[in-house]
Each structure stands twice: as C-alpha cells, then as structure tokens.
Motif scaffolding. Structure first.
Motif, short mmCIF file in Angstrom:
data_model
loop_
_atom_site.label_atom_id
_atom_site.label_comp_id
_atom_site.label_asym_id
_atom_site.label_seq_id
_atom_site.Cartn_x
_atom_site.Cartn_y
_atom_site.Cartn_z
N GLY A 1 48.86 -7.64 24.89
CA GLY A 1 48.07 -8.37 23.91
C GLY A 1 47.38 -9.59 24.47
O GLY A 1 46.87 -10.43 23.71
N GLY A 2 47.31 -9.70 25.80
CA GLY A 2 46.58 -10.81 26.41
C GLY A 2 45.10 -10.75 26.05
O GLY A 2 44.44 -11.77 25.95
N VAL A 3 44.60 -9.52 25.87
CA VAL A 3 43.25 -9.31 25.35
C VAL A 3 43.30 -8.21 24.30
O VAL A 3 44.22 -7.38 24.27
CB VAL A 3 42.25 -8.91 26.47
CG1 VAL A 3 42.01 -10.07 27.42
CG2 VAL A 3 42.71 -7.67 27.21
N ASP A 4 42.30 -8.23 23.43
CA ASP A 4 42.19 -7.19 22.39
C ASP A 4 41.32 -6.03 22.86
O ASP A 4 41.39 -4.93 22.29
CB ASP A 4 41.57 -7.78 21.13
CG ASP A 4 42.37 -8.95 20.59
OD1 ASP A 4 43.58 -8.77 20.36
OD2 ASP A 4 41.78 -10.05 20.43
N GLY A 5 40.49 -6.29 23.85
CA GLY A 5 39.59 -5.25 24.33
C GLY A 5 39.03 -5.60 25.70
O GLY A 5 39.22 -6.73 26.19
N VAL A 6 38.36 -4.65 26.29
CA VAL A 6 37.77 -4.87 27.61
C VAL A 6 36.38 -4.22 27.68
O VAL A 6 36.13 -3.21 27.02
CB VAL A 6 38.65 -4.27 28.75
CG1 VAL A 6 39.99 -4.98 28.83
CG2 VAL A 6 38.83 -2.77 28.59
N ILE A 7 35.50 -4.84 28.45
CA ILE A 7 34.30 -4.15 28.92
C ILE A 7 34.69 -3.59 30.28
O ILE A 7 35.09 -4.35 31.17
CB ILE A 7 33.10 -5.09 29.09
CG1 ILE A 7 32.78 -5.84 27.82
CG2 ILE A 7 31.88 -4.30 29.55
CD1 ILE A 7 31.68 -6.88 27.99
N THR A 8 34.61 -2.29 30.43
CA THR A 8 34.93 -1.71 31.74
C THR A 8 34.26 -0.36 31.87
O THR A 8 33.76 0.20 30.89
CB THR A 8 36.46 -1.59 31.93
OG1 THR A 8 36.77 -1.45 33.32
CG2 THR A 8 37.05 -0.40 31.17
N THR A 9 34.21 0.16 33.07
CA THR A 9 33.58 1.44 33.31
C THR A 9 34.46 2.59 32.83
O THR A 9 35.69 2.46 32.75
CB THR A 9 33.30 1.64 34.80
OG1 THR A 9 34.55 1.67 35.51
CG2 THR A 9 32.42 0.52 35.34
N GLU A 10 33.83 3.71 32.53
CA GLU A 10 34.61 4.90 32.20
C GLU A 10 35.49 5.30 33.38
O GLU A 10 36.61 5.81 33.19
CB GLU A 10 33.68 6.05 31.82
CG GLU A 10 33.00 5.88 30.48
CD GLU A 10 32.11 7.04 30.10
OE1 GLU A 10 31.91 7.27 28.90
OE2 GLU A 10 31.59 7.73 31.02
N SER A 11 35.02 5.04 34.59
CA SER A 11 35.81 5.36 35.77
C SER A 11 37.11 4.58 35.78
O SER A 11 38.19 5.14 36.02
CB SER A 11 35.00 5.05 37.04
OG SER A 11 35.74 5.40 38.20
N SER A 12 37.04 3.28 35.51
CA SER A 12 38.26 2.46 35.47
C SER A 12 39.14 2.87 34.29
O SER A 12 40.37 2.90 34.40
CB SER A 12 37.90 0.98 35.37
OG SER A 12 37.34 0.51 36.57
N TYR A 13 38.52 3.17 33.16
CA TYR A 13 39.26 3.59 31.97
C TYR A 13 40.11 4.82 32.27
O TYR A 13 41.30 4.87 31.94
CB TYR A 13 38.28 3.89 30.84
CG TYR A 13 38.93 4.20 29.51
CD1 TYR A 13 39.48 3.19 28.73
CD2 TYR A 13 38.96 5.51 29.01
CE1 TYR A 13 40.06 3.47 27.50
CE2 TYR A 13 39.53 5.79 27.79
CZ TYR A 13 40.09 4.77 27.03
OH TYR A 13 40.66 5.06 25.81
N VAL A 14 39.50 5.79 32.94
CA VAL A 14 40.20 7.03 33.24
C VAL A 14 41.23 6.84 34.35
O VAL A 14 42.38 7.24 34.22
CB VAL A 14 39.18 8.13 33.61
CG1 VAL A 14 39.89 9.38 34.14
CG2 VAL A 14 38.30 8.47 32.42
N SER A 15 40.81 6.21 35.45
CA SER A 15 41.70 6.10 36.61
C SER A 15 42.89 5.18 36.35
O SER A 15 43.98 5.39 36.90
CB SER A 15 40.92 5.60 37.84
OG SER A 15 40.41 4.30 37.63
N LEU A 16 42.72 4.17 35.49
CA LEU A 16 43.81 3.24 35.19
C LEU A 16 44.64 3.67 33.97
O LEU A 16 45.61 3.01 33.62
CB LEU A 16 43.26 1.83 34.93
CG LEU A 16 42.57 1.15 36.11
CD1 LEU A 16 41.93 -0.17 35.67
CD2 LEU A 16 43.56 0.90 37.25
N GLY A 17 44.24 4.76 33.34
CA GLY A 17 44.98 5.24 32.18
C GLY A 17 44.92 4.30 30.99
O GLY A 17 45.89 4.17 30.23
#
Length: 331
Positions: free
Chosen positions: A203-219
């Motif tokens: 809960g340090g953040v509610d959301g992120v701007i990030t790439t789909e690549s990071s979203y997928v690779s970081l789970g």
C-alpha cells in the motif's frame, strides 16, 4: 521467434561472462535494469553481439537487472564512466535533460504507435538536438533502441473514470505525464521498477505507471489487477555512451558502432510488434479488468496533452520549439 529464443538462450552468457578477446580489444561495460529474458534485455544483448561483429575492437559485457547501476542513476553513471553504455527509459532523464520531456507528453493519439514513436525518436534532427543537450553531461546519444510499448496505469482498486485518480498515490515516470496526473489530484511517488511490486503489495502506492513488459515480467497483476486499456505515454529507451570513450574511438570504430546500433534498432523494430502483441495478451490475462476511456476521459486527456506541449515550448525555448514541430509531424 527462433531468433529471439536463440538470443534469450545466450543472453545470460553475454551478460555475465566477458568474452575472451584479442589483447587489442577494448573492454566496455553496458548497464541496464531489465532481466535477460525481457525483450529490452534481449535487445541489449543483441547490441553487444552486433558491436562485436562490426569490429573486433568491441568487447562489451552486459550487466542486467541493475546489477551494476540503477536505472535512476544511469545518466550520472554513464557521465562518470562507471558504465560505458546504458539503455534507459527516456523519462528517467527528464530531471537533467529538459528536452527529453518531449517523450513524456501524455495520452498520445492512437495513430502515434510504436513504429511512429521510434521513427520520431531516431529522426536525425531529433538525435542532433538531444545529443547536443546530453553532451553537457559528458554523454553521447547513440540512438533509441527500444520502445516502451503500451505504458498504462495499473491500480490496486478499480478505476471508474480518469478523474478517479484524484487522491491516489501513483508511481510516476517523470515529466509531463506526472504533471497531468497531479493536475487531476493524484500524488506522485518515485521509485525504481524493481520496487513496484512491494510498494503495491504494502500500500505504499495505489497505482503505477509502468510498461506492459514490467507488468507481466514482475507479476504485478497479483497486486495491481486493474488497468487502463489506453496508454498514458509511449516512450523510447535511449542508448547512451560515455562521451570521453566515444571521442577516443577511431573513425572506423565510430562507424562500426553506429552500424551496430542501426542493426539493433532495425532488429528491435522488426520483432517488437510480435512482442507487443504477446505482452498485450498477457496483460489482459493477468488483469481482472481493463478500463476503457470514455469520451469525457479523452477530452481530459486531450487537455492534458495540449497543456504539456505548451509547457514544453515555454521551458525549452528555441530547441523545444524545433523539437515539438518535429513531434507534431509524427503525432
């Protein structure tokens, strides 16, 4: 996909073991913050391979996953010579190089796809303007070797409208996309890509701007299952080199290196459509819901885009005006 698989299978060896070379070959360090399996990490390995093929004078060891330098420290580390090369998200450079903010103008129109963005980024006039700006930091801009692809918003809780970012803490990526979200009432938090999972989980953040690549690779689907279907921005990855190392190269080696860069860009552009399609499918599979912008959302997005372009010119003067005019030709 056979070419990508072959490079992925050899990327770890390229990254962790210095190739035995002739005594005359110079040793170079290439840093980035992606895993070796990530397409962006594969592209870095491809650059090292192409440079070696172009000239036996290049022996490049790749240090992936921030194993040598963190992404946020890329410019300073390249300037100092801690690394000789670094592949970095252009948004990470905006704090020091104002002209790089052109890549953070938010909510691009649909026609501004990866191909158009990469064509803009590697336009000779664009490279000349940005290289001049980076030279002040003792850095040579060789080109842009990857697209970020879709870079949406991902949240822990559902999004009802774009205005619903109000009051949420969001991991930003720098530049005007952050300013746009601030204007909508969001609080912007800065962190490296590697920190996103734990910050979302706790809960340090509610959301992120990030790439789909990071979203997928970081789970990240496990901790941020709600996504916007539209991208917040589309940004390239700059390939930087320590300027002193560049200046010491012979004319022949400069030509050879730039040949390797062009081959890498061409390879990346050729294969990224397939990679982008794979990531889009994986993102949909990992997310619980994809929020589609309404006409009202797009009206707000357009307002934010226009405000960013006006601010860019105001902040960057003559060079900013010239760069924005080129941007408009591609946008």
């Amino acid at each position: 996909m056979k070419t990508i698989s072959r490079i992925r299978n050899t990327a770890m060896a390229l990254c962790l073991i210095a190739t035995a070379t002739a005594a005359s070959a110079a040793q170079y360090k290439f840093g980035h913050y992606f895993s070796t399996e990530d397409f962006r990490g594969v592209t870095a390995a491809k650059l090292a391979e192409n440079a070696k093929a172009a000239s036996s004078d290049f022996d490049i060891t790749v240090y992936p996953a921030e194993s040598l330098v963190k992404g946020r420290d890329a410019l300073q580390a390249t300037s100092r010579g801690t690394v000789d090369f670094y592949s970095v998200f252009a948004g990470y450079l905006t704090g020091s190089v104002g002209l790089m903010k052109v890549f953070t103008i938010p909510f691009p129109v649909a026609a501004y796809d990866d191909a158009r963005m990469m064509a803009f980024a590697n336009d000779p006039e664009v490279i000349a303007l940005l290289d001049k700006a980076l030279e002040k930091s003792n850095v040579k801009l060789l080109g842009f070797i990857n697209s970020s692809g879709q870079t949406p918003l991902f949240f822990r809780e559902p999004l009802k409208s774009l205005a619903d970012v109000n009051g949420r803490k969001i991991r930003g990526v720098g530049g005007y996309s952050d300013n746009a979200l601030k204007a909508m009432g969001a609080s912007i938090v800065f962190m490296s890509a590697a920190e996103q999972f734990i910050q979302l989980e706790t809960g340090g953040v509610d959301g992120v701007i990030t790439t789909e690549s990071s979203y997928v690779s970081l789970g990240l689907g496990r901790v941020a299952p709600y996504a916007t279907a539209s991208t917040v921005l589309r940004t390239p990855y700059a390939l930087m080199m320590n300027k002193r190392k560049w200046d010491r190269l012979s004319d022949a080696d400069k030509t050879a290196l730039m040949k390797a860069v062009k081959e890498t860009i061409d390879w990346s552009n050729t294969h990224f459509t397939e990679e982008s399609d794979r990531l889009a499918k994986a993102t949909v599979e990992q997310a619980k819901a994809m929020y589609e912008f309404t006409d009202a959302d797009w009206a707000e997005a357009s307002k934010a885009r226009n405000a960013a372009m006006a601010e860019f010119v105001q902040e960057n003067g003559e060079d900013g005006t010239a760069l924005l005019e080129i941007f408009k030709r591609y946008h």
